[in-house]
Design a protein around this motif. Structure first.
Motif, PDB file in Angstrom:
ATOM      1  N   ALA A  89       0.842  -1.195   0.000  1.00  0.00           N
ATOM      2  CA  ALA A  89       0.000   0.000   0.000  1.00  0.00           C
ATOM      3  C   ALA A  89       0.879   1.247   0.000  1.00  0.00           C
ATOM      4  CB  ALA A  89      -0.923   0.000   1.218  1.00  0.00           C
ATOM      5  N   TYR A  90       0.311   2.355  -0.468  1.00  0.00           N
ATOM      6  CA  TYR A  90       1.097   3.572  -0.665  1.00  0.00           C
ATOM      7  C   TYR A  90       1.625   4.128   0.649  1.00  0.00           C
ATOM      8  CZ  TYR A  90       2.526   8.079  -2.454  1.00  0.00           C
ATOM      9  OH  TYR A  90       3.253   9.173  -2.806  1.00  0.00           O
ATOM     10  N   ASN A  91       2.855   4.584   0.632  1.00  0.00           N
ATOM     11  CA  ASN A  91       3.488   5.175   1.804  1.00  0.00           C
ATOM     12  C   ASN A  91       3.106   6.651   1.897  1.00  0.00           C
ATOM     13  OD1 ASN A  91       5.106   6.116   3.825  1.00  0.00           O
ATOM     14  ND2 ASN A  91       7.035   5.355   2.964  1.00  0.00           N
ATOM     15  N   ARG A  92       2.277   6.982   2.885  1.00  0.00           N
ATOM     16  CA  ARG A  92       1.755   8.345   2.992  1.00  0.00           C
ATOM     17  C   ARG A  92       2.785   9.349   3.512  1.00  0.00           C
ATOM     18  NH1 ARG A  92      -2.876   8.124   6.782  1.00  0.00           N
ATOM     19  NH2 ARG A  92      -1.990   6.173   7.475  1.00  0.00           N
ATOM     20  N   THR A  93       3.942   8.867   3.914  1.00  0.00           N
ATOM     21  CA  THR A  93       4.962   9.794   4.409  1.00  0.00           C
ATOM     22  C   THR A  93       5.736  10.426   3.263  1.00  0.00           C
ATOM     23  OG1 THR A  93       6.631   8.039   4.601  1.00  0.00           O
ATOM     24  CG2 THR A  93       5.206   8.430   6.510  1.00  0.00           C
ATOM     25  N   THR A  94       5.605   9.879   2.071  1.00  0.00           N
ATOM     26  CA  THR A  94       6.284  10.445   0.914  1.00  0.00           C
ATOM     27  C   THR A  94       5.444  11.558   0.303  1.00  0.00           C
ATOM     28  OG1 THR A  94       5.262   8.860  -0.599  1.00  0.00           O
ATOM     29  CG2 THR A  94       7.345   8.209   0.425  1.00  0.00           C
ATOM     30  N   GLN A  95       6.048  12.318  -0.580  1.00  0.00           N
ATOM     31  CA  GLN A  95       5.322  13.372  -1.268  1.00  0.00           C
ATOM     32  C   GLN A  95       4.414  12.784  -2.335  1.00  0.00           C
ATOM     33  OE1 GLN A  95       8.364  16.013  -2.782  1.00  0.00           O
ATOM     34  NE2 GLN A  95       8.230  17.318  -0.977  1.00  0.00           N
TER      35      GLN A  95
ATOM     36  N   SER B 198      -8.357   1.052  -1.036  1.00  0.00           N
ATOM     37  CA  SER B 198      -7.374   0.722  -0.009  1.00  0.00           C
ATOM     38  C   SER B 198      -7.302  -0.785   0.148  1.00  0.00           C
ATOM     39  CB  SER B 198      -7.738   1.375   1.329  1.00  0.00           C
ATOM     40  OG  SER B 198      -8.962   0.848   1.813  1.00  0.00           O
ATOM     41  N   VAL B 199      -6.244  -1.242   0.772  1.00  0.00           N
ATOM     42  CA  VAL B 199      -6.085  -2.660   1.086  1.00  0.00           C
ATOM     43  C   VAL B 199      -5.520  -2.755   2.494  1.00  0.00           C
ATOM     44  CG1 VAL B 199      -5.823  -3.592  -1.236  1.00  0.00           C
ATOM     45  CG2 VAL B 199      -3.858  -2.586  -0.110  1.00  0.00           C
ATOM     46  N   ALA B 200      -6.090  -3.668   3.260  1.00  0.00           N
ATOM     47  CA  ALA B 200      -5.658  -3.871   4.647  1.00  0.00           C
ATOM     48  C   ALA B 200      -5.668  -2.564   5.426  1.00  0.00           C
ATOM     49  CB  ALA B 200      -4.270  -4.503   4.680  1.00  0.00           C
ATOM     50  N   GLY B 201      -6.638  -1.693   5.102  1.00  0.00           N
ATOM     51  CA  GLY B 201      -6.772  -0.436   5.825  1.00  0.00           C
ATOM     52  C   GLY B 201      -5.829   0.662   5.384  1.00  0.00           C
ATOM     53  N   ARG B 202      -4.989   0.384   4.407  1.00  0.00           N
ATOM     54  CA  ARG B 202      -4.032   1.386   3.929  1.00  0.00           C
ATOM     55  C   ARG B 202      -4.391   1.788   2.509  1.00  0.00           C
ATOM     56  NH1 ARG B 202       1.985  -0.470   4.858  1.00  0.00           N
ATOM     57  NH2 ARG B 202       2.304   1.692   4.182  1.00  0.00           N
ATOM     58  N   SER B 203      -4.389   3.072   2.263  1.00  0.00           N
ATOM     59  CA  SER B 203      -4.800   3.584   0.959  1.00  0.00           C
ATOM     60  C   SER B 203      -3.769   3.258  -0.125  1.00  0.00           C
ATOM     61  CB  SER B 203      -4.987   5.097   1.028  1.00  0.00           C
ATOM     62  OG  SER B 203      -5.312   5.616  -0.246  1.00  0.00           O
ATOM     63  N   ARG B 204      -4.282   2.975  -1.309  1.00  0.00           N
ATOM     64  CA  ARG B 204      -3.425   2.822  -2.489  1.00  0.00           C
ATOM     65  C   ARG B 204      -3.894   3.766  -3.594  1.00  0.00           C
ATOM     66  NH1 ARG B 204      -5.516  -2.928  -5.103  1.00  0.00           N
ATOM     67  NH2 ARG B 204      -7.723  -2.578  -4.731  1.00  0.00           N
ATOM     68  N   PHE B 205      -4.745   4.724  -3.229  1.00  0.00           N
ATOM     69  CA  PHE B 205      -5.340   5.615  -4.224  1.00  0.00           C
ATOM     70  C   PHE B 205      -4.284   6.431  -4.950  1.00  0.00           C
ATOM     71  CE2 PHE B 205      -7.306   9.804  -5.248  1.00  0.00           C
ATOM     72  CZ  PHE B 205      -8.134   9.358  -6.261  1.00  0.00           C
ATOM     73  N   VAL B 206      -3.279   6.900  -4.236  1.00  0.00           N
ATOM     74  CA  VAL B 206      -2.229   7.699  -4.871  1.00  0.00           C
ATOM     75  C   VAL B 206      -1.558   6.902  -5.983  1.00  0.00           C
ATOM     76  CG1 VAL B 206       0.046   8.730  -4.518  1.00  0.00           C
ATOM     77  CG2 VAL B 206      -1.797   9.215  -2.913  1.00  0.00           C
ATOM     78  N   ASP B 207      -1.243   5.657  -5.690  1.00  0.00           N
ATOM     79  CA  ASP B 207      -0.543   4.817  -6.663  1.00  0.00           C
ATOM     80  C   ASP B 207      -1.403   4.545  -7.888  1.00  0.00           C
ATOM     81  OD1 ASP B 207       1.932   2.848  -6.966  1.00  0.00           O
ATOM     82  OD2 ASP B 207       0.141   1.727  -7.550  1.00  0.00           O
ATOM     83  N   VAL B 208      -2.669   4.152  -7.662  1.00  0.00           N
ATOM     84  CA  VAL B 208      -3.504   3.770  -8.810  1.00  0.00           C
ATOM     85  C   VAL B 208      -3.939   4.991  -9.621  1.00  0.00           C
ATOM     86  CG1 VAL B 208      -4.257   1.595  -7.817  1.00  0.00           C
ATOM     87  CG2 VAL B 208      -5.576   3.671  -7.330  1.00  0.00           C
ATOM     88  N   LEU B 209      -4.131   6.129  -8.962  1.00  0.00           N
ATOM     89  CA  LEU B 209      -4.479   7.329  -9.725  1.00  0.00           C
ATOM     90  C   LEU B 209      -3.311   7.790 -10.583  1.00  0.00           C
ATOM     91  CD1 LEU B 209      -6.366   9.626 -10.515  1.00  0.00           C
ATOM     92  CD2 LEU B 209      -5.578  10.882  -8.499  1.00  0.00           C
ATOM     93  N   ALA B 210      -2.112   7.749 -10.025  1.00  0.00           N
ATOM     94  CA  ALA B 210      -0.927   8.144 -10.787  1.00  0.00           C
ATOM     95  C   ALA B 210      -0.785   7.271 -12.032  1.00  0.00           C
ATOM     96  CB  ALA B 210       0.317   8.049  -9.913  1.00  0.00           C
TER      97      ALA B 210
ATOM     98  N   LYS C 152       6.982   0.295 -12.526  1.00  0.00           N
ATOM     99  CA  LYS C 152       6.949   1.461 -11.651  1.00  0.00           C
ATOM    100  C   LYS C 152       5.837   1.345 -10.623  1.00  0.00           C
ATOM    101  CE  LYS C 152       6.139   6.480 -12.027  1.00  0.00           C
ATOM    102  NZ  LYS C 152       5.903   7.579 -12.996  1.00  0.00           N
ATOM    103  N   TYR C 153       4.759   0.648 -10.963  1.00  0.00           N
ATOM    104  CA  TYR C 153       3.578   0.630 -10.116  1.00  0.00           C
ATOM    105  C   TYR C 153       3.359  -0.722  -9.457  1.00  0.00           C
ATOM    106  CZ  TYR C 153       2.604   5.001 -12.507  1.00  0.00           C
ATOM    107  OH  TYR C 153       2.698   6.266 -13.009  1.00  0.00           O
ATOM    108  N   LEU C 154       2.641  -0.690  -8.358  1.00  0.00           N
ATOM    109  CA  LEU C 154       2.381  -1.885  -7.580  1.00  0.00           C
ATOM    110  C   LEU C 154       1.180  -2.661  -8.095  1.00  0.00           C
ATOM    111  CD1 LEU C 154       2.845  -0.311  -4.031  1.00  0.00           C
ATOM    112  CD2 LEU C 154       4.541  -1.509  -5.418  1.00  0.00           C
TER     113      LEU C 154
END
Length: 329
Positions: free
Chosen positions: A41-47, A174-186, A224-226
């Motif tokens: 899942a996307y790391n929300r600490t990154t930009q 999201s998966v397992a409570g963690r968002s992946r929206f940033v990754d899939v939208l990009a 590049k993408y998960l």
């Protein structure tokens, strides 16, 4: 294959991990198994990735009478990314009951009476014939029209500014409570053909799908993408709870007013007025078809758990006499 209406479908995220399941058409990558979701899942600490810079405006439609829904939406947006949550502005939704009560429903913008014949061909729950828009449908349509007006009046360094339009029941993937929206939208923004005018992030498609060829996926060889996000052109479909729209597309729609019928049906009935329209889905997920392939999971779904229903009553399913009662304030 037999059609199964959305309300009878069950979400099957991660079922693509079963080796006995066939991947959907045009998919060359399997979705990771659920046990691996937490690490992917996307790391929300990154930009936020630079792809988000393609979007000039972010709005969420919310009625002033429903601050609870706005708070819930903000929490979901924060789970995506704090920067993303800060980008999304609240748009004060038009209250359809107020508009009808005060006689402010102009024929230049809205025509209440519409024909559900095309709609009924694609939905087993819709009744064909002449319908009258409900107050909720009026408010929803006018809210989207007002946002299109904002977009067309926006000055930007971009040749064709883009707006993200969300409704307050939008739920980000999201998966397992963690968002992946940033990754899939990009990835969706990377893969969509350059001629696009509307890109649905949440959509209930009907009829044939015309998938974008793999050659349009500019990053498919870079790993590049998960996840694998597929892009298709819909024949017909529903929902306006999450989409991107360009300034040029908004201009076309404003020139095609009045809206006649529910906003999503009006768009589909008119084949989106020849605007290049695409929908993004996450491959190997979602409803499993009879042939073993998957329909694909949307990037943004709607909050419908725990008995929740849409605030907008659908005129295509309601008898005329009942609509007249509901539209009274």
């Amino acid at each position: 294959m037999a059609y199964v209406p959305p309300h009878k479908r069950r979400s099957k995220e991660g079922e693509g991990c079963n080796e006995s399941n066939k991947p959907p058409l045009n998919s060359n990558k399997r979705t990771p198994c659920k046990e691996n979701y937490g690490s992917l899942a996307y790391n929300r600490t990154t930009q936020l990735p630079p792809d988000f810079g393609q979007i000039t405006l972010y709005y969420c439609i919310n009625l002033s009478e429903r601050p609870d829904k706005w708070r819930a939406f903000q929490n979901r947006a924060l789970n995506v990314h704090s920067e993303f949550a800060g980008l999304v502005k609240r748009f004060d939704a038009v209250n359809g009951k107020h508009v009808l009560r005060e006689g402010r429903c102009s024929d230049d913008c809205i025509k209440l009476v519409w024909d559900a014949s095309i709609n009924a061909k694609y939905s087993s729950r819709a009744r064909p014939g002449t319908k009258t828009m409900t107050a909720g449908e009026v408010g929803c349509a006018l809210s989207h029209v007002e946002l299109w007006k904002i977009l067309t009046s926006t000055e930007s360094s971009s040749e064709n500014p883009v707006m993200m339009v969300l409704e307050d029941d939008a739920v980000f993937s999201s998966v397992a409570g963690r968002s992946r929206f940033v990754d899939v939208l990009a990835q969706a923004l990377d893969n969509v053909p350059s001629d696009w005018g509307i890109l649905y992030l949440g959509f209930s498609g009907r009829g044939e799908r015309h998938y974008v060829e793999a050659m349009h996926n500019k990053n498919r060889h870079k790993s590049k993408y998960l996840y694998t996000v597929e892009i298709y052109q819909p024949e017909y479909g529903y929902h306006t709870h999450a989409y991107l729209i360009t300034q040029q597309a908004a201009l076309i729609l404003l020139n095609k007013l009045p809206v006649q019928g529910p906003i999503d049906v009006w768009l589909a009935d008119n084949n989106w007025f020849d605007i290049p329209v695409y929908s993004a889905v996450i491959a190997n997920e979602g409803w499993k078809r009879e042939d073993g392939t998957f329909e694909g999971a949307v990037l943004v779904s709607q909050e419908r758990g725990h008995g929740l229903k849409s605030d907008v009553q659908q005129s295509s399913r309601v008898r005329a006499g009942n609509i007249a009662k509901q539209n009274k304030f």
